[in-house]
Design a protein around this motif. Structure first.
Motif, short mmCIF file in Angstrom:
data_model
loop_
_atom_site.label_atom_id
_atom_site.label_comp_id
_atom_site.label_asym_id
_atom_site.label_seq_id
_atom_site.Cartn_x
_atom_site.Cartn_y
_atom_site.Cartn_z
N GLY A 739 0.82 -1.19 0.00
CA GLY A 739 0.00 0.00 0.00
C GLY A 739 0.86 1.25 0.00
N TYR A 740 0.22 2.39 -0.19
CA TYR A 740 0.97 3.64 -0.26
C TYR A 740 0.11 4.81 0.20
N THR A 741 0.81 5.88 0.58
CA THR A 741 0.16 7.12 0.98
C THR A 741 0.80 8.27 0.22
N VAL A 742 -0.02 9.11 -0.39
CA VAL A 742 0.46 10.25 -1.16
C VAL A 742 -0.18 11.51 -0.60
N LEU A 743 0.64 12.52 -0.37
CA LEU A 743 0.19 13.79 0.18
C LEU A 743 0.32 14.87 -0.89
N ASN A 762 2.20 17.72 -5.93
CA ASN A 762 1.71 16.36 -5.74
C ASN A 762 2.83 15.46 -5.25
N ASN A 763 2.46 14.50 -4.42
CA ASN A 763 3.44 13.61 -3.77
C ASN A 763 4.49 14.46 -3.05
N LEU A 764 3.99 15.27 -2.14
CA LEU A 764 4.82 16.26 -1.44
C LEU A 764 6.03 15.63 -0.76
N LEU A 765 5.87 14.42 -0.23
CA LEU A 765 6.96 13.77 0.50
C LEU A 765 7.85 12.93 -0.40
N ASP A 766 7.59 12.97 -1.72
CA ASP A 766 8.42 12.28 -2.71
C ASP A 766 8.54 10.79 -2.42
N ARG A 767 7.42 10.14 -2.14
CA ARG A 767 7.41 8.71 -1.87
C ARG A 767 7.54 7.91 -3.17
N GLU A 768 8.25 6.79 -3.11
CA GLU A 768 8.24 5.82 -4.20
C GLU A 768 7.15 4.80 -3.91
N TYR A 769 6.27 4.61 -4.87
CA TYR A 769 5.15 3.70 -4.66
C TYR A 769 4.74 3.12 -6.01
N PRO A 813 6.98 10.74 -8.99
CA PRO A 813 7.66 11.36 -7.85
C PRO A 813 7.05 12.73 -7.55
N ARG A 814 7.68 13.45 -6.65
CA ARG A 814 7.19 14.79 -6.34
C ARG A 814 7.22 15.67 -7.58
N THR A 815 6.09 16.29 -7.88
CA THR A 815 5.99 17.18 -9.04
C THR A 815 5.27 18.46 -8.60
N TYR A 816 5.66 19.54 -9.21
CA TYR A 816 4.99 20.81 -8.91
C TYR A 816 4.34 21.36 -10.17
N TRP A 817 3.48 22.32 -9.96
CA TRP A 817 2.63 22.84 -11.04
C TRP A 817 2.27 24.28 -10.67
N LEU A 818 2.75 25.24 -11.45
CA LEU A 818 2.47 26.66 -11.21
C LEU A 818 1.54 27.18 -12.29
N GLY A 819 0.67 28.11 -11.93
CA GLY A 819 -0.27 28.61 -12.92
C GLY A 819 -0.81 29.98 -12.62
N ALA A 820 -1.29 30.61 -13.66
CA ALA A 820 -1.96 31.91 -13.53
C ALA A 820 -3.19 31.89 -14.43
N LYS A 821 -4.31 32.35 -13.89
CA LYS A 821 -5.56 32.38 -14.65
C LYS A 821 -6.14 33.79 -14.60
N PHE A 822 -6.41 34.31 -15.77
CA PHE A 822 -7.00 35.65 -15.89
C PHE A 822 -8.36 35.51 -16.55
N SER A 823 -9.40 36.02 -15.87
CA SER A 823 -10.76 35.93 -16.41
C SER A 823 -11.47 37.27 -16.23
N PHE A 824 -12.41 37.53 -17.14
CA PHE A 824 -13.11 38.81 -17.10
C PHE A 824 -14.44 38.69 -17.84
N SER A 825 -15.24 39.76 -17.74
CA SER A 825 -16.52 39.91 -18.46
C SER A 825 -17.46 38.77 -18.18
N GLY A 826 -17.82 38.60 -16.94
CA GLY A 826 -18.83 37.61 -16.60
C GLY A 826 -18.36 36.71 -15.49
N ALA A 827 -19.22 36.49 -14.52
CA ALA A 827 -18.90 35.59 -13.42
C ALA A 827 -19.41 34.20 -13.75
N GLN A 828 -18.58 33.22 -13.50
CA GLN A 828 -18.98 31.86 -13.79
C GLN A 828 -20.01 31.36 -12.78
#
Length: 830
Positions: A739-743, A762-769, A813-828
């Motif tokens: 079994g495994y645990t991913v944080l 994802n996989n903040l603790l860099d576990r091998e599983y 393994p541990r991976t990161y993901w950076l992003g920017a989102k720009f939205s306008f003219s209407g609320a979803q």
């Protein structure tokens, strides 16, 4: 009307343990589209089963790459076998049933997009890479073998609803960058007019080098919808296009993973998909009590695969020193530098001269070439029409809703495959050879010659009639009766071997069945509801399963088929009982028990790790378990958890191929069979699934999120009898994966209303599983060198034992993901 209106036999609302705020912990679900949930409103106080839902806001706030990643992290009883090790090609499992993009994986979940069935005609597979995340307004996961959702609904159905310009007006652009050079850009635009016209469009492009060696991915997805709506009528036409180029390098030998976690067994392993679809959906309210809805769709999918595999037939052969005849053939072909004597395993870890020579002479390349290049091409087209009527009117003074529907689906698939011999290079890629014997077409002068060519046309026609009727027996009790009749014809035509000849795939098969369902809900108060239900569902074998069902002629998947014997359709019977409720309007909870029994389950029995095997009906299997869930909010902090105990077992005695299993009846290192007994656990199904989450709105601009996935141990494929053990020197790996645990951690910052910045780890603790495993024979030693004839003895019937190993699907393994989102003219709309 106090009526639990539902067309999905006894569908309900679930506990939303993925809620982004307190008012989303429990919500009312409206699913529009011509799935059997069309136009029905699931009252949160009238539950009948643990349906799970997610809105676009919840999916977006998870910052998951796609829908499958979101489901893996947040949806109860869902787990992923990442067999291909490509983020867009997972096997998604729910309660032990699977929706997979891989031919050969038994499919047990149905998937719908705005009422259009997404399971593909050839193999019932689901290509997750063709679904644009930004187009989704909501997802609804309906449990059980609900007959109203039709074929493949053995363990559940996933109904997806797309956005439109009325509910989601506005414009937005999102850019992302992450580990392993992952780059993604997405844009959306939507609007509507006062006269009822509306439109929505979105597109994205992804490029990713992949975390494993030589595993790049490219994907482009586009979706658009144009519609018109007034008080009585809603008409929309949607179009979608996707073009993907995926590398899924698959399972790796346990001994090689211990040396290099990012390594691959052999390469290349490439899948290219191109798809487009058009779907017309119309709903019209005739009166206050009568409504009609219908849809018509057309879809085309073209798939090309290129796979470099090890040729297991070579592992027990002498591949080193060319014979005199082989040296003569090499010389006549203009080759120089080949050895005239003394080439051995010790000085030649990657032999190839005998392979080249035998391709020229067409004698035994199937034995002397240690590699194969497998190519496939699949063209699929399907078109369908559905019509549904909803009647909401009292019956004998009882509140009642009746829905009846008819549908027809016609599909055509053309499948071609070839296998070219080659040899393994030091980087474990496969170099193809040329000559009269270059292709596996059965013409080789060898007793073990095989023909892996396929040229198959498969047409499938399904006609269906269904109904569901919900009656309010009293203020606190509702009864739902449902049923569906399906008639399916599968017509296969072999363009290589004529009908009537041995091994021909040409055949016509017919399957039909009526599946019933009954459910009762009990609602003594607004804060408590209970349910009990019984459903039946079935699945007819697909063209590929019917064409690959002979244990005497195992086929290579996804690359080949062999004919006979015919298969029976799968029938699943499911019982559920449970309850859910609210405590003090802040704590939501649910508990449920389920049992699903399959008869004539269609299993793919693997013969070796390079893909050979066959489909067969397995007498009985069972998946049963307990589901628990709770969620709550304390000011800016919200928490929740889902737990599933899953017991998936075989219930019949069967004999299966056991190549790579230490308990096989032929003895260590040899191919043989294993005996499966009732009570043996089904491989790749963990007993324990736990998911927990916490979110904290630190300020109005800053939010933190944390989620944990804990998956219990499971058995490897090939260890269906649960008896395999690592036994030196013949077997290197265990028959079970731990079994495994991913944080996972997320941070979101909103400096202004139109701008959102985020980071996801994802996989903040860099576990091998490991998420999957299969037993088989390996061709390499711990140094990554190819080894033929790993053991000198014992010799049985001129065969030598092979080295068995456990092949694992490593988790990212541990991976990161950076992003920017720009939205306008209407609320979803959320």
């Amino acid at each position: 009307m106090r009526l639990a209106t539902t067309t999905a036999a006894w569908s309900t609302l679930a506990l939303l343990a993925t809620a982004a705020s307190a008012d989303e912990i429990i919500d009312t679900v409206t699913v529009i589209g011509v799935t059997p949930l069309t136009g029905s409103l699931v009252d949160r106080n009238r539950v009948a089963a643990p349906v799970q839902t997610a809105s676009s806001k919840q999916i977006e706030r998870s910052h998951a790459l796609d829908l499958t990643s979101y489901m893996n992290r947040h949806v109860g009883s869902v787990y992923v076998n990442d067999i291909q090790n490509n983020s867009l090609q997972p096997d998604v499992n729910y309660r032990g049933y699977t929706a997979s993009p891989l031919l050969g994986t038994p499919q047990g979940l149905s998937v719908y997009l705005d009422g259009m069935r997404l399971n593909q005609p050839f193999g019932d597979v689901v290509s997750w890479d063709l679904l644009p995340k930004e187009a989704l307004a909501s997802m609804t996961l309906i449990p059980g073998s609900n007959p109203v959702f039709g074929s493949n609904t053995l363990g559940g159905a996933l109904a997806l609803q797309t956005k439109d310009g009325i509910g989601y007006p506005g414009y937005g652009v999102e850019v992302n960058y992450g580990s392993y050079n992952r780059q993604r850009v997405a844009a959306s635009a939507a609007s509507y007019a006062e006269n009822g016209l509306h439109w929505f469009a979105t597109g994205n492009e992804l490029r990713d080098d992949g975390w494993r060696d030589d595993s790049p991915t490219k994907a482009r997805q586009f979706f658009g919808k144009l519609g018109w709506r007034n008080d009585a009528t809603d008409v929309s036409i949607t179009g979608s296009y996707a073009d993907t180029d995926l590398t899924g390098n698959g399972l790796q030998d346990v001994q090689l993973l211990s040396q290099d976690y990012e390594s691959v067994y052999t390469k290349p392993d490439q899948t290219k998909n191109e798809s487009y679809l058009v779907n017309l959906v119309v709903t019209h309210k005739l009166t206050d009590t009568v409504a009609l809805s219908g849809n018509a769709h057309y879809r085309s999918i073209q798939t090309h695969t290129l796979n470099g595999d090890l040729n297991d037939d070579s592992l027990g052969e002498s591949l080193y020193q060319p014979s005199a005849d082989e040296r003569e053939a090499l010389e006549e072909a203009g080759y120089t530098g080949f050895p005239t004597s003394g080439e051995t395993q010790a000085n030649t870890p990657f032999p190839f001269w005998r392979c080249v020579a035998n391709a020229l002479t067409n004698e035994e390349p199937n034995e002397k070439c240690n590699g194969l290049i497998n190519r496939t091409r699949t063209k699929q087209h399907d078109a369908g029409v559905s019509l549904q009527a909803t009647f909401t009117a009292p019956m004998a003074s009882l509140n009642n809703q009746l829905i009846v529907g008819v549908s027809g689906l016609k599909s055509a698939a053309k499948f071609g495959q070839s296998s070219q011999f080659g040899y393994v290079l030091p980087d474990r890629s496969i170099a193809a050879v040329d000559g009269p014997g270059a292709f596996a077409d059965g013409t080789q002068e060898s007793e073990d010659a095989f023909d892996s060519r396929v040229d198959l046309d498969g047409d499938t026609t399904t006609r269906s009639v269904y109904f569901t009727d919900t009656v309010e027996l009293s203020r606190v009790m509702q009864l739902t009766l449902s049923g569906r009749y399906d008639r399916t014809t599968v017509d296969n035509e072999d363009n290589i071997t004529a009908a009537g000849e041995s091994g021909s795939l040409t055949a016509k098969h017919r399957f039909s069945r009526f599946n019933p369902a009954i459910g009762v809900t009990f609602n003594p108060s607004d804060g408590l509801s209970a349910y009990v239900g019984y459903t039946e569902g079935s699945r007819a074998p697909s063209s590929i399963e019917l064409g690959c069902a002979d244990p005497e002629n195992p086929c290579r998947l996804p690359n080949a088929m062999a004919g006979d014997p015919p298969l029976n359709q799968v029938v699943t019977r499911t019982m559920e009982i449970g309850a859910r409720g609210m405590v003090a309007k802040h704590l939501a909870w649910n508990i449920g028990v389920f049992r699903a029994d399959n008869r004539d389950d269609i299993l793919f029995v693997a013969d070796d790790t390079s893909g050979f095997g066959y489909f067969k009906n397995f007498g009985k299997t069972r998946r049963q378990g307990v589901e628990l869930g709770a969620s709550s909010q304390f000011g800016p902090l919200y928490v929740g958890a889902n737990y599933t105990y899953l017991d998936a077992t075989y219930r019949s005695t069967e004999e299966l191929l056991g190549e790579g299993n230490s308990s096989n009846e032929e003895g260590p290192g040899f191919e043989g069979t294993i005996d499966v007994e009732p009570g043996d656990r089904i491989p790749l199904t963990p007993r324990h699934i736990l998911k927990a989450f916490a979110g904290w709105d630190v300020t109005e601009q800053i939010s933190l999120s944390l989620d944990v996935i804990n998956i219990g141990s499971s058995y490897a494929r090939g260890n269906e009898n649960n008896e395999h053990e690592a036994e030196a020197p013949f077997y290197l790996g265990p028959g079970e994966i731990g079994g495994y645990t991913v944080l996972n951690l997320g941070v979101e910052y909103r400096p202004m209303q139109s701008l959102q910045l985020f980071a996801q780890v994802n996989n903040l603790l860099d576990r091998e599983y490991y998420t999957g495993a299969q037993l088989g024979s390996t061709g390499f030693n711990a140094n990554g060198e190819f080894v033929a004839r790993p053991f000198d003895d014992p010799i049985v019937d001129d065969e030598r034992p092979l080295l068995g190993s456990t092949f694992l699907a490593p988790g990212a393994p541990r991976t990161y993901w950076l992003g920017a989102k720009f939205s306008f003219s209407g609320a979803q709309k959320r």
